[in-house]
Every structure is written in structure tokens, then in C-alpha cells.
Design a protein around this motif. Structure first.
Motif, PDB file in Angstrom:
ATOM      1  N   ALA A 122     -37.477  -1.758 -37.037  1.00 31.54           N
ATOM      2  CA  ALA A 122     -37.953  -0.461 -36.555  1.00 31.54           C
ATOM      3  C   ALA A 122     -36.844   0.574 -36.727  1.00 31.54           C
ATOM      4  CB  ALA A 122     -38.364  -0.554 -35.089  1.00 31.54           C
ATOM      5  N   ASP A 123     -37.231   1.787 -37.081  1.00 30.86           N
ATOM      6  CA  ASP A 123     -36.260   2.865 -37.229  1.00 30.86           C
ATOM      7  C   ASP A 123     -35.993   3.571 -35.904  1.00 30.86           C
ATOM      8  OD1 ASP A 123     -35.691   3.177 -40.256  1.00 30.86           O
ATOM      9  OD2 ASP A 123     -37.841   2.838 -40.092  1.00 30.86           O
ATOM     10  N   ASP A 124     -36.938   3.489 -34.988  1.00 31.18           N
ATOM     11  CA  ASP A 124     -36.756   4.031 -33.650  1.00 31.18           C
ATOM     12  C   ASP A 124     -37.788   3.395 -32.743  1.00 31.18           C
ATOM     13  OD1 ASP A 124     -35.734   5.523 -31.531  1.00 31.18           O
ATOM     14  OD2 ASP A 124     -35.745   7.396 -32.656  1.00 31.18           O
ATOM     15  N   TYR A 125     -37.636   3.641 -31.439  1.00 37.88           N
ATOM     16  CA  TYR A 125     -38.414   2.958 -30.420  1.00 37.88           C
ATOM     17  C   TYR A 125     -38.745   3.961 -29.328  1.00 37.88           C
ATOM     18  CZ  TYR A 125     -39.099  -0.575 -26.708  1.00 37.88           C
ATOM     19  OH  TYR A 125     -39.594  -1.357 -25.703  1.00 37.88           O
ATOM     20  N   LEU A 126     -40.014   4.094 -28.991  1.00 39.49           N
ATOM     21  CA  LEU A 126     -40.447   5.006 -27.942  1.00 39.49           C
ATOM     22  C   LEU A 126     -41.336   4.282 -26.944  1.00 39.49           C
ATOM     23  CD1 LEU A 126     -41.368   8.005 -30.229  1.00 39.49           C
ATOM     24  CD2 LEU A 126     -39.507   7.973 -28.567  1.00 39.49           C
ATOM     25  N   HIS A 127     -41.165   4.632 -25.665  1.00 43.47           N
ATOM     26  CA  HIS A 127     -41.990   4.048 -24.608  1.00 43.47           C
ATOM     27  C   HIS A 127     -43.246   4.873 -24.378  1.00 43.47           C
ATOM     28  CE1 HIS A 127     -39.142   1.040 -23.153  1.00 43.47           C
ATOM     29  NE2 HIS A 127     -38.198   1.922 -23.400  1.00 43.47           N
TER      30      HIS A 127
END
Length: 148
Positions: A122-127
Motif C-alpha cells: 500500500a502507498d498509504d493507509y486511511l481509517h
């Protein structure tokens, strides 16, 4: 003393058509929750992006294979038929899509989840739930890093 920037400002880019439309980045939102998909779509479209949707991992992979202009995928982790981890793994294994930026969007909490997803590619992670300002800034940053 004249700089290259000054020359570009005065002379302009001779090959560029100033009237040519600037292409808008195409983003695919893959999430089994229709409300989340709709909200993400609205936020992205208001940011000037072209948005497509898929309601599960299988349809997401089909949409990725069919599109030749995707700039980024927003990917939910917990989905029926084919989960986000599997979709992410397939994206990274494919020669055609290995460099496609993926932002994971998930409601999962747990120690190590973020690190595990980043390790998977993953290039980024958001909740979840989506925070509009945070979502917009992260999408923009990932696209900027990817050159889009």
C-alpha cells in the motif's frame, strides 16, 4: 543574467497548446459499502478527479484490467468475494500494475495492521470513517509522489 525559468515564462512552451485541456487523474474506488463509495466519489470529484467504482475485489480487478488510464486505487480491505489484501497482492504481482498507487481505506483497527498493509505494498493507509480534509490531502500526496 537570464534563467531557464525566465525564458520559459517569456517564450512559453512552444509545443504546448494553451487551450488544450489538462487531463484529470482517474481514480478507482473499490469498496463493498455503497455509502463509503458514494462519499469517496463525491470528495474526489469535487477535487477534480475522474472516478470509477467497484463494489468488491473481483470487480475491482476487472476495472483495473479494463482501464488504461488509472492514476490511483482507493481500496477497502474487508470485502466479500475477494478481500483488499488479495487485490493489493495481485496488483503488486502484475507487471502491468505493479507501480499503480494504492491507498488503503479501512475500518480495521489493530496493532500492526497499518505496517502489514504497507509491507504488502500500500502507498498509504486511511481509517474509516473518511475525514474529508485528511482524505483529500493523502490522495493528493500519493498522486504527487507517483508523478500524477
Amino acid at each position: 543574467e537570464t534563467t531557464l525559468q525566465e525564458l520559459d515564462r517569456v517564450l512559453g512552451d512552444e509545443g504546448a497548446d494553451p487551450r488544450a485541456p489538462v487531463p484529470r487523474p482517474h481514480i478507482l474506488v473499490v469498496d463493498d459499502d455503497g455509502v463509503n463509495r458514494m462519499y469517496a466519489r463525491q470528495l474526489l470529484e469535487s477535487g477534480g478527479y475522474v472516478v470509477s467504482e467497484a463494489s468488491d475485489g473481483v470487480l475491482g480487478l476487472e476495472a483495473i484490467a479494463a482501464a488504461d488510464d488509472l492514476a490511483l486505487v482507493v481500496l477497502d480491505i474487508e470485502m466479500p468475494h475477494l478481500g483488499g489484501r488479495d487485490v493489493l497482492a495481485r496488483i503488486r504481482r502484475s507487471v502491468a500494475t505493479h507501480a499503480l498507487p494504492v491507498v488503503v481505506l479501512t475500518g480495521l483497527e489493530g496493532e500492526g495492521t497499518e505496517a502489514q498493509l504497507m509491507e504488502l505494498g500500500a502507498d498509504d493507509y486511511l481509517h474509516k470513517p473518511i475525514d474529508p480534509a485528511h482524505f483529500a490531502s493523502r490522495i493528493s500526496a500519493v498522486l504527487r509522489r507517483a508523478g500524477g
